[in-house]
Design a protein around this motif. Structure first.
Motif, PDB file in Angstrom:
ATOM      1  N   ALA A 281       0.589  -1.235  -0.178  1.00 52.09           N
ATOM      2  CA  ALA A 281       0.102  -0.122   0.017  1.00 52.09           C
ATOM      3  C   ALA A 281       0.754   1.216   0.008  1.00 52.09           C
ATOM      4  CB  ALA A 281      -0.881   0.004   1.024  1.00 52.09           C
ATOM      5  N   ARG A 282       2.231   1.081   0.682  1.00 48.79           N
ATOM      6  CA  ARG A 282       2.992   2.326   0.239  1.00 48.79           C
ATOM      7  C   ARG A 282       3.772   2.308  -0.798  1.00 48.79           C
ATOM      8  NH1 ARG A 282       4.298   0.165   5.589  1.00 48.79           N
ATOM      9  NH2 ARG A 282       6.087  -0.707   4.840  1.00 48.79           N
ATOM     10  N   ARG A 283       3.594   1.452  -1.592  1.00 48.93           N
ATOM     11  CA  ARG A 283       4.154   1.546  -2.828  1.00 48.93           C
ATOM     12  C   ARG A 283       5.683   1.046  -2.753  1.00 48.93           C
ATOM     13  NH1 ARG A 283      -0.231   0.780  -3.626  1.00 48.93           N
ATOM     14  NH2 ARG A 283      -1.889   1.689  -4.919  1.00 48.93           N
TER      15      ARG A 283
ATOM     16  N   SER B  96     -22.207 -14.097  -4.722  1.00 46.90           N
ATOM     17  CA  SER B  96     -23.025 -13.513  -5.973  1.00 46.90           C
ATOM     18  C   SER B  96     -22.413 -11.957  -6.023  1.00 46.90           C
ATOM     19  CB  SER B  96     -24.363 -13.483  -5.606  1.00 46.90           C
ATOM     20  OG  SER B  96     -24.700 -12.660  -4.601  1.00 46.90           O
ATOM     21  N   ALA B  97     -22.522 -11.571  -7.330  1.00 47.74           N
ATOM     22  CA  ALA B  97     -21.829 -10.295  -7.697  1.00 47.74           C
ATOM     23  C   ALA B  97     -22.651  -9.034  -7.013  1.00 47.74           C
ATOM     24  CB  ALA B  97     -21.887 -10.099  -9.303  1.00 47.74           C
ATOM     25  N   ASP B  98     -23.880  -9.275  -6.395  1.00 47.94           N
ATOM     26  CA  ASP B  98     -24.477  -8.321  -6.002  1.00 47.94           C
ATOM     27  C   ASP B  98     -24.113  -8.350  -4.387  1.00 47.94           C
ATOM     28  OD1 ASP B  98     -25.747 -10.701  -5.200  1.00 47.94           O
ATOM     29  OD2 ASP B  98     -27.662  -9.742  -5.410  1.00 47.94           O
ATOM     30  N   LEU B  99     -23.583  -9.189  -3.853  1.00 43.80           N
ATOM     31  CA  LEU B  99     -22.887  -8.965  -2.501  1.00 43.80           C
ATOM     32  C   LEU B  99     -21.502  -8.435  -2.619  1.00 43.80           C
ATOM     33  CD1 LEU B  99     -22.409  -9.929   0.408  1.00 43.80           C
ATOM     34  CD2 LEU B  99     -21.767 -12.156  -0.235  1.00 43.80           C
ATOM     35  N   VAL B 100     -20.771  -8.670  -3.594  1.00 45.02           N
ATOM     36  CA  VAL B 100     -19.874  -7.886  -3.781  1.00 45.02           C
ATOM     37  C   VAL B 100     -20.111  -6.274  -3.912  1.00 45.02           C
ATOM     38  CG1 VAL B 100     -17.746  -7.425  -5.295  1.00 45.02           C
ATOM     39  CG2 VAL B 100     -18.349  -9.613  -4.800  1.00 45.02           C
ATOM     40  N   ALA B 101     -21.363  -6.092  -4.696  1.00 45.00           N
ATOM     41  CA  ALA B 101     -21.508  -4.782  -4.793  1.00 45.00           C
ATOM     42  C   ALA B 101     -22.116  -4.007  -3.570  1.00 45.00           C
ATOM     43  CB  ALA B 101     -22.906  -4.737  -6.000  1.00 45.00           C
ATOM     44  N   ARG B 102     -22.523  -4.797  -2.786  1.00 45.60           N
ATOM     45  CA  ARG B 102     -23.406  -4.167  -1.524  1.00 45.60           C
ATOM     46  C   ARG B 102     -22.244  -3.886  -0.542  1.00 45.60           C
ATOM     47  NH1 ARG B 102     -26.434  -8.729   2.382  1.00 45.60           N
ATOM     48  NH2 ARG B 102     -26.548  -7.325   4.214  1.00 45.60           N
ATOM     49  N   ALA B 103     -21.158  -4.689  -0.597  1.00 46.48           N
ATOM     50  CA  ALA B 103     -20.087  -4.655   0.545  1.00 46.48           C
ATOM     51  C   ALA B 103     -18.951  -3.606   0.283  1.00 46.48           C
ATOM     52  CB  ALA B 103     -19.497  -6.122   0.599  1.00 46.48           C
ATOM     53  N   ALA B 104     -18.639  -2.997   1.513  1.00 48.79           N
ATOM     54  CA  ALA B 104     -17.343  -2.344   1.360  1.00 48.79           C
ATOM     55  C   ALA B 104     -16.120  -3.340   1.136  1.00 48.79           C
ATOM     56  CB  ALA B 104     -17.074  -1.628   2.457  1.00 48.79           C
ATOM     57  N   THR B 105     -15.572  -3.210  -0.114  1.00 49.56           N
ATOM     58  CA  THR B 105     -14.844  -4.298  -0.664  1.00 49.56           C
ATOM     59  C   THR B 105     -13.358  -3.854  -0.499  1.00 49.56           C
ATOM     60  OG1 THR B 105     -16.557  -4.919  -2.220  1.00 49.56           O
ATOM     61  CG2 THR B 105     -14.083  -5.709  -2.711  1.00 49.56           C
ATOM     62  N   PHE B 106     -12.451  -4.887   0.066  1.00 47.68           N
ATOM     63  CA  PHE B 106     -11.008  -4.802   0.351  1.00 47.68           C
ATOM     64  C   PHE B 106     -10.510  -6.029  -0.302  1.00 47.68           C
ATOM     65  CE2 PHE B 106     -13.326  -2.684   3.351  1.00 47.68           C
ATOM     66  CZ  PHE B 106     -12.663  -1.379   3.781  1.00 47.68           C
TER      67      PHE B 106
ATOM     68  N   ILE C 213     -10.642  -1.354  -2.163  1.00 48.84           N
ATOM     69  CA  ILE C 213      -9.481  -0.780  -1.371  1.00 48.84           C
ATOM     70  C   ILE C 213      -8.568  -1.813  -0.944  1.00 48.84           C
ATOM     71  CG2 ILE C 213      -9.141   0.394   0.658  1.00 48.84           C
ATOM     72  CD1 ILE C 213     -10.785   2.054  -1.268  1.00 48.84           C
ATOM     73  N   GLU C 214      -7.165  -1.507  -1.070  1.00 51.91           N
ATOM     74  CA  GLU C 214      -6.135  -2.686  -0.548  1.00 51.91           C
ATOM     75  C   GLU C 214      -6.371  -2.589   0.934  1.00 51.91           C
ATOM     76  OE1 GLU C 214      -2.657  -0.334  -2.165  1.00 51.91           O
ATOM     77  OE2 GLU C 214      -2.566  -1.948  -3.764  1.00 51.91           O
ATOM     78  N   ILE C 215      -6.158  -3.421   1.499  1.00 54.05           N
ATOM     79  CA  ILE C 215      -6.146  -3.845   2.730  1.00 54.05           C
ATOM     80  C   ILE C 215      -4.959  -3.328   3.653  1.00 54.05           C
ATOM     81  CG2 ILE C 215      -4.884  -6.020   2.743  1.00 54.05           C
ATOM     82  CD1 ILE C 215      -7.766  -5.585   5.167  1.00 54.05           C
ATOM     83  N   GLY C 216      -3.817  -3.058   2.781  1.00 52.09           N
ATOM     84  CA  GLY C 216      -2.680  -2.481   3.387  1.00 52.09           C
ATOM     85  C   GLY C 216      -2.986  -0.971   3.749  1.00 52.09           C
ATOM     86  N   ALA C 217      -3.852  -0.198   3.066  1.00 48.81           N
ATOM     87  CA  ALA C 217      -4.284   0.970   3.398  1.00 48.81           C
ATOM     88  C   ALA C 217      -4.871   1.151   4.735  1.00 48.81           C
ATOM     89  CB  ALA C 217      -5.105   1.554   2.052  1.00 48.81           C
TER      90      ALA C 217
ATOM     91  N   ASN D  22      -2.246   0.493   7.180  1.00 50.02           N
ATOM     92  CA  ASN D  22      -1.341   1.690   7.533  1.00 50.02           C
ATOM     93  C   ASN D  22      -2.047   2.814   8.229  1.00 50.02           C
ATOM     94  OD1 ASN D  22       1.003   0.571   6.260  1.00 50.02           O
ATOM     95  ND2 ASN D  22       0.567   1.114   4.179  1.00 50.02           N
ATOM     96  N   GLY D  23      -3.298   2.631   8.264  1.00 45.79           N
ATOM     97  CA  GLY D  23      -4.095   3.893   8.907  1.00 45.79           C
ATOM     98  C   GLY D  23      -4.729   5.090   7.915  1.00 45.79           C
ATOM     99  N   THR D  24      -4.361   4.507   6.486  1.00 46.80           N
ATOM    100  CA  THR D  24      -4.842   5.690   5.509  1.00 46.80           C
ATOM    101  C   THR D  24      -6.167   5.567   5.161  1.00 46.80           C
ATOM    102  OG1 THR D  24      -3.828   4.087   3.751  1.00 46.80           O
ATOM    103  CG2 THR D  24      -2.386   6.294   4.779  1.00 46.80           C
ATOM    104  N   HIS D  25      -6.794   4.379   5.534  1.00 46.25           N
ATOM    105  CA  HIS D  25      -8.415   4.154   5.272  1.00 46.25           C
ATOM    106  C   HIS D  25      -8.667   3.657   6.416  1.00 46.25           C
ATOM    107  CE1 HIS D  25     -11.947   2.430   3.488  1.00 46.25           C
ATOM    108  NE2 HIS D  25     -11.815   3.006   2.561  1.00 46.25           N
TER     109      HIS D  25
END
Length: 321
Positions: free
Chosen positions: A30-32, A230-240, A268-272, A275-278
């Motif tokens: 996440a820090r690249r 299901s794709a609608d579960l991915v759509a519903r969720a905050a996705t990392f 969102i990357e779980i690394g964020a 790291n506390g940036t998300h």
């Protein structure tokens, strides 16, 4: 160059070591400071096998290398596990190969560690019931690792062939936990955390059965076409995810994106979060989902720990190249 055989791995690294190594490399990504190279994964036209390479480089730890291997679905006929792989580590300063490390157990441990990291950072603090979808070789590793992240009191599980759930039941009961084999509907209704670990090419877990506040951990989709939820579960969720580029091409997110139900920018990357940036989870009712595609840097991070331990304990064989 050192050789670390598969048979020695179990005595060289702990689940806590794996968790720390994977958490640190996600943060580095996440820090690249670390990056994965494009994945190669192909059907070879023999024994129905999938074969490929995952590789990368971490500038922080100087871990450089690749994992070569894949999935041989008929290996059970020969008394072998279906996933077979080997890790090659290189000296980042010279390019010389410094170690060849057996990677079957490492793959299982780092996959479980990724799920555990996601639970540690995204599941509700009051999560008490863990649901497991799938009962193959990897499921036990997932169960053990995730159970360490919250004070779970109950495990509920589902598998297409229920008799295979006995191994998961033993793990739960040995830890003093209640265990119940349930339908998918019951699993969704009870679970605060759900881990899916199947090799499915069609949705197993539907959006409608997942209650608000659940953290869903999708660990089985690592190839184009695979799908566990299901794709609608991915759509519903905050996705990392571990890596967005893999999530949208070979991960669970590929299907939601294809339908226009999710955009790449929403993943969102779980690394964020590490790291506390998300902020990660933003409410107790929010559904969160981790798309664990499995990145080469996970393998390298854990293999580096194994190599250091093997050298210290005399379990590595040094050979001339």
């Amino acid at each position: 160059m050192y050789l670390v055989p598969e048979r020695a791995i179990a005595e060289l690294i702990s689940a806590r070591d794996c968790f720390t190594a994977v958490e640190q490399v996600f943060a580095s990504m996440a820090r690249r400071s670390a990056y994965n190279f494009p994945v190669i994964r192909e059907a070879i036209g023999h024994r129905d096998a999938l074969y490929g390479f995952k590789s990368g480089f971490d500038r922080d730890s100087l871990a450089l290398g690749l994992k070569s291997g894949g999935y041989w679905p008929h290996n059970h006929e020969r008394g072998l596990i279906n996933h077979q792989s080997t890790i090659f580590l290189f000296d980042a300063d010279t390019g010389k190969c410094k170690a060849v490390v057996g990677a079957n157990l490492i793959t299982a441990l780092r996959t479980a560690a990724a799920a555990a990291v996601s639970v540690a950072h995204l599941a509700r603090k009051d999560a008490r019931t863990l649901g497991i979808v799938g009962a193959g070789h990897q499921a036990g590793f997932q169960l053990r690792a995730v159970l360490e992240q919250r004070p779970f009191g109950k495990v509920v599980a589902w598998n297409r062939t229920p008799d295979k759930l006995a191994a998961l039941e033993k793990i739960a009961v040995d830890r003093g936990l209640e265990f119940q084999a349930v339908s998918l509907e019951e699993l969704g209704a009870q679970s605060d955390v759900i881990v899916t670990i199947t090799s499915s090419f069609a949705p197993v877990l539907e959006n409608a059965v997942v209650k608000d506040g659940t953290h869903v951990v999708c660990m089985g989709t690592d190839t184009k076409g695979k799908q566990e939820v299901s794709a609608d579960l991915v759509a519903r969720a905050a996705t990392f995810t571990d890596e967005v580029a893999q999530a949208v091409t070979i991960g669970e997110c590929q299907h939601a994106l294809a339908l226009g139900a999710k955009t790449e920018a929403e993943i969102i990357e779980i690394g964020a979060v590490i790291n506390g940036t998300h902020p990660g989870r933003t409410s107790e009712r929010e559904v969160t989902l981790f798309d664990g595609t499995g990145v080469g840097l996970q393998d390298l991070a854990v293999a580096e720990v194994v190599l250091r331990s093997a050298i210290e304990k005399g379990a590595a064989t040094e050979v001339e190249m």
